[in-house]
Design a protein around this motif. Sequence first.
Motif, PDB file in Angstrom:
ATOM      1  N   ALA A 176       0.943  -1.149  -0.010  1.00 61.82           N
ATOM      2  CA  ALA A 176      -0.185  -0.077  -0.035  1.00 61.82           C
ATOM      3  C   ALA A 176       0.897   1.202   0.074  1.00 61.82           C
ATOM      4  O   ALA A 176       0.289   2.360  -0.061  1.00 61.82           O
ATOM      5  N   GLU A 177       2.215   1.043   0.136  1.00 60.78           N
ATOM      6  CA  GLU A 177       2.917   2.109   0.047  1.00 60.78           C
ATOM      7  C   GLU A 177       3.667   2.730  -1.227  1.00 60.78           C
ATOM      8  O   GLU A 177       3.386   1.852  -2.258  1.00 60.78           O
ATOM      9  N   ALA A 178       3.833   3.884  -1.312  1.00 60.25           N
ATOM     10  CA  ALA A 178       4.077   4.603  -2.534  1.00 60.25           C
ATOM     11  C   ALA A 178       5.373   5.447  -2.227  1.00 60.25           C
ATOM     12  O   ALA A 178       5.666   5.862  -1.112  1.00 60.25           O
ATOM     13  N   LEU A 179       6.451   5.791  -3.211  1.00 62.81           N
ATOM     14  CA  LEU A 179       7.303   6.713  -2.861  1.00 62.81           C
ATOM     15  C   LEU A 179       7.004   7.973  -2.782  1.00 62.81           C
ATOM     16  O   LEU A 179       5.783   8.320  -3.066  1.00 62.81           O
ATOM     17  N   PRO A 180       7.686   8.671  -1.906  1.00 64.42           N
ATOM     18  CA  PRO A 180       7.383  10.011  -1.377  1.00 64.42           C
ATOM     19  C   PRO A 180       7.286  10.888  -2.562  1.00 64.42           C
ATOM     20  O   PRO A 180       8.239  10.631  -3.366  1.00 64.42           O
ATOM     21  N   PRO A 181       6.309  11.912  -2.586  1.00 67.79           N
ATOM     22  CA  PRO A 181       6.333  12.752  -3.791  1.00 67.79           C
ATOM     23  C   PRO A 181       7.809  13.772  -3.845  1.00 67.79           C
ATOM     24  O   PRO A 181       8.440  13.908  -2.730  1.00 67.79           O
ATOM     25  N   LEU A 182       8.332  13.883  -4.824  1.00 63.74           N
ATOM     26  CA  LEU A 182       9.365  14.737  -5.007  1.00 63.74           C
ATOM     27  C   LEU A 182       8.793  16.230  -5.276  1.00 63.74           C
ATOM     28  O   LEU A 182       7.991  16.554  -5.757  1.00 63.74           O
ATOM     29  N   PRO A 183       9.864  17.264  -4.874  1.00 64.12           N
ATOM     30  CA  PRO A 183       9.375  18.595  -5.054  1.00 64.12           C
ATOM     31  C   PRO A 183       9.206  18.781  -6.411  1.00 64.12           C
ATOM     32  O   PRO A 183       9.641  18.150  -7.339  1.00 64.12           O
ATOM     33  N   GLU A 184       8.191  19.747  -6.730  1.00 61.72           N
ATOM     34  CA  GLU A 184       7.829  19.934  -7.940  1.00 61.72           C
ATOM     35  C   GLU A 184       8.696  20.274  -9.026  1.00 61.72           C
ATOM     36  O   GLU A 184       8.765  20.265 -10.015  1.00 61.72           O
ATOM     37  N   ASP A 185       9.762  21.077  -8.516  1.00 64.31           N
ATOM     38  CA  ASP A 185      10.793  21.849  -9.351  1.00 64.31           C
ATOM     39  C   ASP A 185      12.020  20.593  -9.652  1.00 64.31           C
ATOM     40  O   ASP A 185      13.006  20.918 -10.049  1.00 64.31           O
ATOM     41  N   THR A 186      11.793  19.393  -9.140  1.00 63.47           N
ATOM     42  CA  THR A 186      12.595  18.173  -9.420  1.00 63.47           C
ATOM     43  C   THR A 186      12.883  17.949 -11.050  1.00 63.47           C
ATOM     44  O   THR A 186      11.849  18.047 -11.568  1.00 63.47           O
ATOM     45  N   TYR A 187      14.143  18.046 -11.242  1.00 63.23           N
ATOM     46  CA  TYR A 187      14.423  17.678 -12.759  1.00 63.23           C
ATOM     47  C   TYR A 187      13.964  16.122 -13.182  1.00 63.23           C
ATOM     48  O   TYR A 187      13.951  15.396 -12.352  1.00 63.23           O
ATOM     49  N   ALA A 188      13.648  16.188 -14.704  1.00 66.92           N
ATOM     50  CA  ALA A 188      13.453  15.062 -15.049  1.00 66.92           C
ATOM     51  C   ALA A 188      14.398  13.885 -14.801  1.00 66.92           C
ATOM     52  O   ALA A 188      14.114  12.735 -14.646  1.00 66.92           O
ATOM     53  N   VAL A 189      15.508  14.230 -14.913  1.00 64.70           N
ATOM     54  CA  VAL A 189      16.777  13.317 -14.720  1.00 64.70           C
ATOM     55  C   VAL A 189      16.703  12.675 -13.472  1.00 64.70           C
ATOM     56  O   VAL A 189      17.041  11.680 -13.220  1.00 64.70           O
ATOM     57  N   ALA A 190      16.228  13.474 -12.118  1.00 66.45           N
ATOM     58  CA  ALA A 190      16.295  13.072 -11.052  1.00 66.45           C
ATOM     59  C   ALA A 190      15.298  12.272 -10.943  1.00 66.45           C
ATOM     60  O   ALA A 190      15.116  11.012 -10.151  1.00 66.45           O
ATOM     61  N   HIS A 191      13.856  12.291 -11.462  1.00 70.28           N
ATOM     62  CA  HIS A 191      12.832  11.387 -11.635  1.00 70.28           C
ATOM     63  C   HIS A 191      13.250  10.110 -12.185  1.00 70.28           C
ATOM     64  O   HIS A 191      13.059   8.911 -11.846  1.00 70.28           O
ATOM     65  N   THR A 192      14.111  10.065 -13.207  1.00 66.82           N
ATOM     66  CA  THR A 192      14.699   8.939 -13.943  1.00 66.82           C
ATOM     67  C   THR A 192      15.482   8.275 -12.974  1.00 66.82           C
ATOM     68  O   THR A 192      15.426   6.820 -13.126  1.00 66.82           O
ATOM     69  N   ALA A 193      16.418   8.887 -12.298  1.00 64.78           N
ATOM     70  CA  ALA A 193      17.318   8.085 -11.255  1.00 64.78           C
ATOM     71  C   ALA A 193      16.401   7.505 -10.206  1.00 64.78           C
ATOM     72  O   ALA A 193      16.860   6.572  -9.917  1.00 64.78           O
ATOM     73  N   LEU A 194      15.744   8.151  -9.730  1.00 64.89           N
ATOM     74  CA  LEU A 194      14.862   7.500  -8.853  1.00 64.89           C
ATOM     75  C   LEU A 194      14.077   6.175  -9.375  1.00 64.89           C
ATOM     76  O   LEU A 194      13.691   5.226  -8.429  1.00 64.89           O
TER      77      LEU A 194
END
Length: 177
Positions: free
Chosen positions: A76-94
């Motif tokens: 039932a858990e999900a990854l914590p949301p990232l700050p809105e200004d996080t770069y796409a590269v960071a989303h990919t790495a995560l």
Amino acid sequence: MPVPAQTCGAPDPLERFNTAPADTAVQSLLTCLHSRRWARRIAAHRPYPDLPALLAAADEASYDLTPGDLKEALAAEALPPLPEDTYAVAHTALSAAHAAYEARFGQAFVICLDGLPVAETLDHVLEDIRSRLANDPEEERLVAAEQLRRLARGRLTGMLGRGAVPSAAPPRGATRS
């Protein structure tokens, strides 16, 4: 002898939790940690005299999570949301780190970020997920259970602090998930 004055205000959140029907209390607890056995155990031991007693009971029940309880809670858990200004590269790495974690352990990655500044969230999550990939499965099960315990504790405190415990009777037409 005079009768002590009684307050006419609404009950506090802990009192509402203590007096709610069992199924209502269990549903509230499932928003803190999605383990039915954990939630039923805590609800069954009501009333709690104060928040520290409730948190101690929640901790104790968390320490007794079986592998099946842990699996149910982690699903039932999900990854914590990232700050809105996080770069796409960071989303990919995560996303890549999370996929590696799920492939290694067969469960969702869970981490408690209570008290961590939002600006440090991404770095902390990436660092933690990468370091935990080196754990053996039993060690990681223990780490994940501890993270769930910390999350449940923070969520319980927040739920009672906000007065978010449902009353005994939901409004007509209301649904709960």
